[in-house]
Enzyme design. Structure first.
Site, PDB file in Angstrom:
ATOM      1  N   ASP A   1       0.831  -1.201   0.000  1.00  0.00           N
ATOM      2  CA  ASP A   1       0.000   0.000   0.000  1.00  0.00           C
ATOM      3  C   ASP A   1       0.874   1.264   0.000  1.00  0.00           C
ATOM      4  O   ASP A   1       0.699   2.160  -0.831  1.00  0.00           O
ATOM      5  CB  ASP A   1      -0.917  -0.033   1.233  1.00  0.00           C
TER       6      ASP A   1
ATOM      7  N   TYR B   1      -0.530  -8.197   7.688  1.00  0.00           N
ATOM      8  CA  TYR B   1      -1.813  -8.786   8.118  1.00  0.00           C
ATOM      9  C   TYR B   1      -1.676 -10.264   8.497  1.00  0.00           C
ATOM     10  O   TYR B   1      -2.633 -10.879   8.940  1.00  0.00           O
ATOM     11  CB  TYR B   1      -2.878  -8.594   7.041  1.00  0.00           C
TER      12      TYR B   1
END
Length: 173
Positions: free
Chosen positions: A35, A126
């Site tokens: 990201d 994550y």
């Protein structure tokens, strides 16, 4: 029609494709990992468009996908999808991760995209188990019926993911 699947080890921000997929966070304001790299390489235009989308609809839910232009990247579009944070609930996490691929591909199909590149969604910060994530990614891509997408590229940032994808794809090609 089934799209051709290609595997590359490299940096998704350098991939020439109609669209690259961003493993975004729900805020759509950039972050770490893929990201952050996409936002840095693509420039302010991507963030500005993400802010406009946020102002319209709020945050992006896990498993959903939205699209922006690609700014300074060699792609035309960035499809931002929010992967699940691994919490040990394999059934729920698997369904949400599958939705990331399904919704990104549906969005790509609607944009007449021929070539799309995916990172290893949710396997970094994550902590989604890499092998399970790869199985889900490959399964969703192979089961997606498309009339427009000709090539789907899995872009692995590290050797571990590349080895897992190589192993899983060699039986399926």
């Amino acid at each position: 029609m089934k799209a051709l699947i290609e595997l590359i080890k490299g940096d998704i921000t350098k991939i020439q494709a109609d669209a690259i997929v961003n493993a975004a966070n729900s805020s759509l304001l950039g972050g770490g990992g893929v990201d952050g790299a996409i936002h840095r390489a693509g420039g302010k235009q991507i963030l500005d468009e993400c802010i406009q989308i946020r102002n319209r609809q709020g945050k992006c839910k896990t498993g959903e996908a939205i699209v922006t232009s690609a700014g300074n990247l060699p792609a035309t579009y960035v499809i931002h999808t929010v992967g699940p944070v691994w919490n040990g609930d394999e059934e729920k996490g698997s369904k949400l991760l599958a939705n990331c691929y399904k919704n990104s591909l549906k969005l790509a199909e609607g944009l007449d995209i021929k070539k799309i590149a995916f990172p290893n969604i949710s396997t970094g910060i994550y902590h989604f188990p890499k092998e399970l994530a790869a199985k889900i990614a490959i399964n969703e891509v192979q089961n997606f019926q498309t009339k427009k997408i000709e090539k789907i590229i899995f872009v692995c940032f590290d050797e571990e993911n590349e080895a897992i994808y190589n192993e899983l794809l060699k039986d399926k090609q």
